[in-house]
Design a protein around this motif. Sequence first.
Motif, PDB file in Angstrom:
ATOM      1  N   CYS A  95       0.828  -1.214   0.000  1.00 23.52           N
ATOM      2  CA  CYS A  95       0.000   0.000   0.000  1.00 23.52           C
ATOM      3  C   CYS A  95       0.859   1.259   0.000  1.00 23.52           C
ATOM      4  O   CYS A  95       0.546   2.235  -0.693  1.00 23.52           O
ATOM      5  CB  CYS A  95      -0.932  -0.011   1.213  1.00 23.52           C
ATOM      6  N   VAL A  96       1.945   1.242   0.788  1.00 23.24           N
ATOM      7  CA  VAL A  96       2.865   2.379   0.782  1.00 23.24           C
ATOM      8  C   VAL A  96       3.468   2.561  -0.605  1.00 23.24           C
ATOM      9  O   VAL A  96       3.607   3.688  -1.101  1.00 23.24           O
ATOM     10  CB  VAL A  96       3.980   2.176   1.830  1.00 23.24           C
ATOM     11  N   SER A  97       3.805   1.447  -1.245  1.00 26.42           N
ATOM     12  CA  SER A  97       4.381   1.508  -2.590  1.00 26.42           C
ATOM     13  C   SER A  97       3.362   1.991  -3.608  1.00 26.42           C
ATOM     14  O   SER A  97       3.677   2.822  -4.468  1.00 26.42           O
ATOM     15  CB  SER A  97       4.915   0.120  -2.990  1.00 26.42           C
ATOM     16  N   LEU A  98       2.137   1.497  -3.516  1.00 25.28           N
ATOM     17  CA  LEU A  98       1.086   1.947  -4.433  1.00 25.28           C
ATOM     18  C   LEU A  98       0.761   3.422  -4.217  1.00 25.28           C
ATOM     19  O   LEU A  98       0.376   4.126  -5.153  1.00 25.28           O
ATOM     20  CB  LEU A  98      -0.173   1.099  -4.232  1.00 25.28           C
ATOM     21  N   GLY A  99       0.924   3.892  -2.993  1.00 23.38           N
ATOM     22  CA  GLY A  99       0.663   5.291  -2.699  1.00 23.38           C
ATOM     23  C   GLY A  99       1.592   6.236  -3.437  1.00 23.38           C
ATOM     24  O   GLY A  99       1.268   7.413  -3.613  1.00 23.38           O
ATOM     25  N   GLN A 100       2.736   5.715  -3.898  1.00 20.94           N
ATOM     26  CA  GLN A 100       3.684   6.552  -4.631  1.00 20.94           C
ATOM     27  C   GLN A 100       3.175   6.909  -6.026  1.00 20.94           C
ATOM     28  O   GLN A 100       3.774   7.753  -6.710  1.00 20.94           O
ATOM     29  CB  GLN A 100       5.034   5.838  -4.745  1.00 20.94           C
ATOM     30  N   HIS A 136      -0.434  13.454  -2.824  1.00 14.16           N
ATOM     31  CA  HIS A 136      -1.028  12.916  -1.593  1.00 14.16           C
ATOM     32  C   HIS A 136      -0.657  11.440  -1.448  1.00 14.16           C
ATOM     33  O   HIS A 136      -1.524  10.556  -1.495  1.00 14.16           O
ATOM     34  CB  HIS A 136      -2.545  13.094  -1.605  1.00 14.16           C
ATOM     35  N   LYS A 137       0.613  11.172  -1.255  1.00  9.46           N
ATOM     36  CA  LYS A 137       1.095   9.787  -1.224  1.00  9.46           C
ATOM     37  C   LYS A 137       0.597   9.037   0.011  1.00  9.46           C
ATOM     38  O   LYS A 137       0.214   7.869  -0.085  1.00  9.46           O
ATOM     39  CB  LYS A 137       2.621   9.770  -1.273  1.00  9.46           C
ATOM     40  N   VAL A 138       0.595   9.701   1.155  1.00  8.15           N
ATOM     41  CA  VAL A 138       0.155   9.038   2.386  1.00  8.15           C
ATOM     42  C   VAL A 138      -1.338   8.736   2.332  1.00  8.15           C
ATOM     43  O   VAL A 138      -1.779   7.616   2.641  1.00  8.15           O
ATOM     44  CB  VAL A 138       0.495   9.901   3.617  1.00  8.15           C
ATOM     45  N   LEU A 139      -2.138   9.724   1.946  1.00  9.79           N
ATOM     46  CA  LEU A 139      -3.586   9.513   1.831  1.00  9.79           C
ATOM     47  C   LEU A 139      -3.893   8.447   0.784  1.00  9.79           C
ATOM     48  O   LEU A 139      -4.809   7.625   0.962  1.00  9.79           O
ATOM     49  CB  LEU A 139      -4.276  10.822   1.471  1.00  9.79           C
ATOM     50  N   SER A 140      -3.146   8.442  -0.291  1.00  6.20           N
ATOM     51  CA  SER A 140      -3.336   7.437  -1.334  1.00  6.20           C
ATOM     52  C   SER A 140      -3.021   6.045  -0.798  1.00  6.20           C
ATOM     53  O   SER A 140      -3.743   5.078  -1.084  1.00  6.20           O
ATOM     54  CB  SER A 140      -2.448   7.756  -2.532  1.00  6.20           C
TER      55      SER A 140
END
Length: 264
Positions: free
Chosen positions: A179-184, A189-193
């Motif tokens: 999820c952290v990687s997909l948020g990139q 809004h990487k954290v919210l993503s």
Amino acid sequence: MLGKLMKYEWKATWKLLIPLNLFIVVMSILAYVTVQLDFFSSDSDLVQMTGMLLIMTYVLSMFVISVVTVIYLIYRFYTSVYGEEGYLLHTLPVDKPHFIVSKAVVSVLWIILNLFLIYLSVLFLISTQERFVETLTEGFEFYMDAVNNYNKVSAFEVVMTLIASFFALLARVLKITACVSLGQLSSNHKVLSAIGFYYAIYVVQRMFTLLYYMIQTLILKASDYAYYGYAGSSWEFTLLSSLIYSVIFYFLTWYMMDRKLNLD
């Protein structure tokens, strides 16, 4: 290479996590002393209030330490892979699969250590209450008798349940890394993503789990098996689903790090 990476990751995280886990030991001793000295039977309101404060601090600290451990491990992965350290990391001749596995396994070991200490702490504290221990023992014996009557539990099943639990925890850790990687993928809004991806994956997992139990119930009814007789044999599903999820989340993490890397 994997061993060296795990050793490095352990050294990078112990400076915070070791003191946190030692704090569990300190709070356990204080709570134990509070119960042993029977603060709550004192005639002094101040002593009673102090005892209540210590117990509340103990309970709150167990919760906070667990949450802080998980948050720190997530933060450690984010900063070391996609933060400022990531610029250096991705220039090193390090295989990304080894890097992912080393971080995931070390995170799992820290979480296990944390949960184990909290479990021992609770047992240590309740050992002062004989009636509670007797009730707990009787309840456990009753549960084991009920399980053995309907579904014989062997040493093999106990071992496999522990193994399944380990891989279930590993799958949860890899889900967070995915999820952290997909948020990139988000530029602003990487954290919210990442949080959005986490809840979306959670919903999909719940749907698959519900579908599995619906199919299982239909099969049991069709074959005239008693559902309560089969309910104890769930380690197979836990192990299989955890392995599948681990592979999926590992691949997502690797793919994002290798093909969709975004350090902006």
